[in-house]
Design an enzyme around this catalytic site. Structure first.
Site, PDB file in Angstrom:
ATOM      1  CB  VAL A 242      -0.959  -0.020   1.218  1.00  0.00           C
ATOM      2  CG1 VAL A 242      -1.587   1.330   1.448  1.00  0.00           C
ATOM      3  CG2 VAL A 242      -2.031  -1.065   0.988  1.00  0.00           C
TER       4      VAL A 242
ATOM      5  CE  LYS B  57       9.380  -4.258   2.137  1.00  0.00           C
ATOM      6  NZ  LYS B  57       8.027  -4.387   2.705  1.00  0.00           N
TER       7      LYS B  57
ATOM      8  CG  PHE C 258     -11.395   1.305  -0.626  1.00  0.00           C
ATOM      9  CD1 PHE C 258     -12.114   0.493   0.230  1.00  0.00           C
ATOM     10  CD2 PHE C 258     -11.375   2.668  -0.381  1.00  0.00           C
ATOM     11  CE1 PHE C 258     -12.813   1.026   1.308  1.00  0.00           C
ATOM     12  CE2 PHE C 258     -12.069   3.215   0.693  1.00  0.00           C
ATOM     13  CZ  PHE C 258     -12.795   2.385   1.543  1.00  0.00           C
ATOM     14  CG  LEU C 259      -4.231  -0.467  -3.143  1.00  0.00           C
ATOM     15  CD1 LEU C 259      -3.642  -1.860  -3.143  1.00  0.00           C
ATOM     16  CD2 LEU C 259      -3.116   0.549  -3.362  1.00  0.00           C
ATOM     17  NE  ARG C 260      -9.540  -4.142  -8.169  1.00  0.00           N
ATOM     18  CZ  ARG C 260      -9.899  -4.256  -9.443  1.00  0.00           C
ATOM     19  NH1 ARG C 260     -10.601  -5.294  -9.833  1.00  0.00           N
ATOM     20  NH2 ARG C 260      -9.547  -3.347 -10.340  1.00  0.00           N
TER      21      ARG C 260
ATOM     22  CG  ASN D 293     -11.759  -5.395   2.923  1.00  0.00           C
ATOM     23  OD1 ASN D 293     -11.976  -5.038   1.765  1.00  0.00           O
ATOM     24  ND2 ASN D 293     -10.560  -5.320   3.474  1.00  0.00           N
TER      25      ASN D 293
ATOM     26  CB  CYS E 265      -7.351  -7.329   2.737  1.00  0.00           C
ATOM     27  SG  CYS E 265      -6.036  -6.149   2.393  1.00  0.00           S
TER      28      CYS E 265
ATOM     29  NE  ARG F  29       0.652  -9.830   2.849  1.00  0.00           N
ATOM     30  CZ  ARG F  29       0.735  -8.497   2.965  1.00  0.00           C
ATOM     31  NH1 ARG F  29       0.850  -7.934   4.135  1.00  0.00           N
ATOM     32  NH2 ARG F  29       0.702  -7.740   1.869  1.00  0.00           N
TER      33      ARG F  29
HETATM   34  N1  LIG Z   1      -2.213  -5.227   0.575  1.00  0.00           N
HETATM   35  C1  LIG Z   1      -3.385  -4.723   0.200  1.00  0.00           C
HETATM   36  O1  LIG Z   1      -3.921  -5.057  -0.850  1.00  0.00           O
HETATM   37  C2  LIG Z   1      -4.091  -3.719   1.071  1.00  0.00           C
HETATM   38  C3  LIG Z   1      -5.191  -3.025   0.553  1.00  0.00           C
HETATM   39  C4  LIG Z   1      -5.833  -2.090   1.349  1.00  0.00           C
HETATM   40  C5  LIG Z   1      -5.391  -1.858   2.640  1.00  0.00           C
HETATM   41  N2  LIG Z   1      -4.330  -2.548   3.133  1.00  0.00           N
HETATM   42  C6  LIG Z   1      -3.870  -2.246   4.505  1.00  0.00           C
HETATM   43  O2  LIG Z   1      -2.717  -1.425   4.423  1.00  0.00           O
HETATM   44  C7  LIG Z   1      -1.814  -1.718   5.482  1.00  0.00           C
HETATM   45  C8  LIG Z   1      -0.458  -2.104   4.921  1.00  0.00           C
HETATM   46  O3  LIG Z   1      -0.595  -3.291   4.187  1.00  0.00           O
HETATM   47  P1  LIG Z   1       0.560  -3.832   3.214  1.00  0.00           P
HETATM   48  O4  LIG Z   1      -0.011  -4.997   2.502  1.00  0.00           O
HETATM   49  O5  LIG Z   1       1.111  -2.687   2.450  1.00  0.00           O
HETATM   50  O6  LIG Z   1       1.641  -4.310   4.326  1.00  0.00           O
HETATM   51  P2  LIG Z   1       3.171  -4.718   4.103  1.00  0.00           P
HETATM   52  O7  LIG Z   1       3.480  -5.700   5.170  1.00  0.00           O
HETATM   53  O8  LIG Z   1       3.392  -5.074   2.670  1.00  0.00           O
HETATM   54  O9  LIG Z   1       3.966  -3.351   4.377  1.00  0.00           O
HETATM   55  C9  LIG Z   1       4.105  -2.756   5.621  1.00  0.00           C
HETATM   56  C10 LIG Z   1       5.475  -2.089   5.684  1.00  0.00           C
HETATM   57  O10 LIG Z   1       5.559  -1.286   6.858  1.00  0.00           O
HETATM   58  C11 LIG Z   1       6.887  -1.329   7.330  1.00  0.00           C
HETATM   59  N3  LIG Z   1       6.927  -0.876   8.721  1.00  0.00           N
HETATM   60  C12 LIG Z   1       6.468  -1.509   9.838  1.00  0.00           C
HETATM   61  N4  LIG Z   1       6.695  -0.754  10.927  1.00  0.00           N
HETATM   62  C13 LIG Z   1       7.297   0.379  10.511  1.00  0.00           C
HETATM   63  C14 LIG Z   1       7.769   1.536  11.169  1.00  0.00           C
HETATM   64  N5  LIG Z   1       7.670   1.695  12.496  1.00  0.00           N
HETATM   65  N6  LIG Z   1       8.344   2.524  10.421  1.00  0.00           N
HETATM   66  C15 LIG Z   1       8.475   2.377   9.094  1.00  0.00           C
HETATM   67  N7  LIG Z   1       8.034   1.304   8.406  1.00  0.00           N
HETATM   68  C16 LIG Z   1       7.451   0.307   9.112  1.00  0.00           C
HETATM   69  C17 LIG Z   1       7.278  -2.776   7.124  1.00  0.00           C
HETATM   70  O11 LIG Z   1       8.689  -2.934   7.123  1.00  0.00           O
HETATM   71  C18 LIG Z   1       6.647  -3.058   5.766  1.00  0.00           C
HETATM   72  O12 LIG Z   1       7.533  -2.805   4.701  1.00  0.00           O
HETATM   73  C19 LIG Z   1      -2.485  -2.809   6.294  1.00  0.00           C
HETATM   74  O13 LIG Z   1      -3.204  -2.230   7.338  1.00  0.00           O
HETATM   75  C20 LIG Z   1      -3.438  -3.461   5.309  1.00  0.00           C
HETATM   76  O14 LIG Z   1      -4.542  -4.070   5.938  1.00  0.00           O
HETATM   77  C21 LIG Z   1      -3.665  -3.458   2.369  1.00  0.00           C
END
Ligand SMILES: NC(=O)c1ccc[n+]([C@@H]2O[C@H](COP(=O)([O-])OP(=O)(O)OC[C@H]3O[C@@H](n4cnc5c(N)ncnc54)[C@H](O)[C@@H]3O)[C@@H](O)[C@H]2O)c1
Length: 434
Positions: free
Chosen positions: A11, A35, A152-154, A211, A263, A331
């Site tokens: 995201v 990363k 809300f991205l997929r 969701n 999600c 996941r």
């Molecule tokens: N993946 C999806 O399709 C999607 C869609 C909508 C919403 N979301 C929501 O968005 C959020 C993120 O999801 P994601 O899939 O991108 O997660 P992800 O695990 O891919 O990325 C999270 C990142 O945050 C970093 N991080 C953690 N703690 C940190 C800190 N203190 N400082 C800096 N960086 C830190 C991690 O190293 C990681 O790279 C979640 O709440 C998820 O539910 C995800």
């Protein structure tokens, strides 16, 4: 505008790159040095179509940069997004908010210029209040506000979704925060994307309700598919028949092996925990989570059934491992439960996935990874199509049949035409179709 994005996962990285593409000046921050090192070297940490090009173009234009240094990254930012993970908390299924709160503390301690702190992570109702409290305790010497802007991205279509959203939800309780957020999204606003302003708590709940509703739609059609199998109906016709009703709509009515991904499973669970905490049960969502949970393993049994009820010592090829096509995200992928169910009854599992095998190999050590779809099928007693990657939509069935020990195809995504596959000499099982 100067924007900081804390958390550069699916995201954060996609949102950051898209904001930069709109013309904002964006710094993506992550605490994972590997990363950030990869990103600075132009290597994407995830697979998402179009992302590498978008990132490269905006880095080159000087609008997008990456750092592990939060104080440096947020310096001068007018909007600071929190996009860190909110996984299920071990033990009780509540959303684990420790990453979100850690960011709030760090931002609070280093904020030197007025900014809106925006939660983009999916967080339970009331999290914004807690972020505000944490920030206030850190007492930054400048004005700040906390807003909610759920995403809300997929995955697999993330850039298109971000740039052409159905709606943008902004939960902000003050005029200043609202104005700042309108500025952030001005390029999309000009493009006529509906901007929905709500209270912060409503915005937080909208994400979970959306969701949970989508998970319900999927689970509904999955159970109807099971009934179709019993009564001799075709779920694809039923889906079309109900989906053409404008009140129902055709999307998310594809029967399959159950929802997975980063999600739906964790968000339905977290929503149920919120409902429990407020003594306001969501019984439909409870049923959805339960039904979906048992479904994935049941798909393993379906493969065993296709083999005549006995899979011990048999080799089974799985095509597709990621929870959906066009991502490398593993996941909560249904393939994990399906492979385990097959291993538990004594089968040997071989798999191929176009992008997910690197991660999958770590999560399913007993599964052998093959170099191609045909290599996976070679010598197997049955093949199961688990994820509908385009590459599996037009397999050379003659070649597959030749390579298989016995011509058994279990199509968990209803990609193939039953008649065509049976005419080609296969035993063919799909979902909810005769
Ligand atoms: N993946 C999806 O399709 C999607 C869609 C909508 C919403 N979301 C929501 O968005 C959020 C993120 O999801 P994601 O899939 O991108 O997660 P992800 O695990 O891919 O990325 C999270 C990142 O945050 C970093 N991080 C953690 N703690 C940190 C800190 N203190 N400082 C800096 N960086 C830190 C991690 O190293 C990681 O790279 C979640 O709440 C998820 O539910 C995800």
């Amino acid at each position: 505008m100067k924007i900081a994005m804390v958390g550069s996962g699916y995201v954060g990285l996609v949102s950051g790159a898209c904001f930069a593409d709109f013309g904002h000046d964006v710094v993506c921050i992550d605490k994972d040095p590997a990363k950030i090192e990869r990103l600075n070297a132009g290597v994407m940490p995830i697979y998402e179509p179009g992302l590498a090009e978008l990132v490269a173009a905006n880095v080159q234009a000087g609008r997008l940069s990456f750092t592990t240094d939060l104080p440096e990254g947020i310096a001068g930012a007018q909007a600071i997004f929190i996009a860190v993970g909110t996984p299920s908390r071990r033990g009780d299924g509540h959303a684990d908010l420790s990453f979100v709160y850690a960011v709030a503390e760090e931002v609070g301690a280093h904020l030197t210029e007025p900014a809106v702190i925006v939660t983009k992570s999916t967080v339970p109702v009331g999290t914004g209040d807690e972020v505000e409290r944490i920030m206030s305790e850190a007492s930054p010497p400048v004005r700040f506000a906390v807003a909610s802007n759920p995403e809300f991205l997929r995955e697999g279509a993330a850039i298109g979704d971000f740039k052409r959203p159905d709606r943008i939800v902004i939960g902000a309780d003050g005029e200043w925060a609202r104005q700042q957020m309108q500025e952030v999204y001005r390029p999309l606003f000009l493009n006529k994307a509906p901007l929905l302003f709500t209270s912060r708590r409503s915005a937080e709940l909208i994400k979970y309700a959306a969701n949970a509703f989508l998970a319900t739609k999927i689970t509904f059609i999955n159970e109807v598919a099971d009934l179709c199998e019993k009564v001799g109906a075709d779920v694809q016709d039923v889906s079309r028949g109900i989906g053409l009703d404008g009140r129902i709509g055709p999307k998310f009515l594809h029967a399959g092996p159950g929802y997975g991904g980063s999600c739906f499973p964790k968000d339905t669970l977290a929503l149920l925990k919120t409902a429990e905490d407020y003594a306001s049960p969501l019984r439909i969502v409870e049923a959805v989570a339960k039904v979906n949970d048992t479904r994935k393993r049941a798909m393993g049994r379906k493969v065993v059934e296709a083999l005549g009820g006995e899979a011990r010592g048999k080799r089974i090829a799985l095509l597709g491992l990621t929870f959906k096509p066009n991502t490398d995200d593993m996941r909560d992928a249904p393939s994990l439960a399906i492979a385990q169910a097959l291993i538990d009854v004594g089968a040997e599992v071989v798999a191929y996935d176009p992008k997910g095998m690197e991660l999958a190999a770590l999560m399913m050590p007993k599964v052998t990874m093959a170099a191609s779809a045909y290599a996976a099928v070679d010598g197997a007693d049955a093949v199961a199509l688990v994820t509908e990657w385009d590459a599996f939509r037009a397999l050379d069935l003659g070649r597959v049949k030749q390579l298989l020990k016995t011509p058994v195809l279990v199509d968990l995504r209803n990609v193939y035409d039953p008649e065509e596959v049976r005419t080609a000499g296969f035993t063919y099982l799909s979902i909810g179709r005769p």
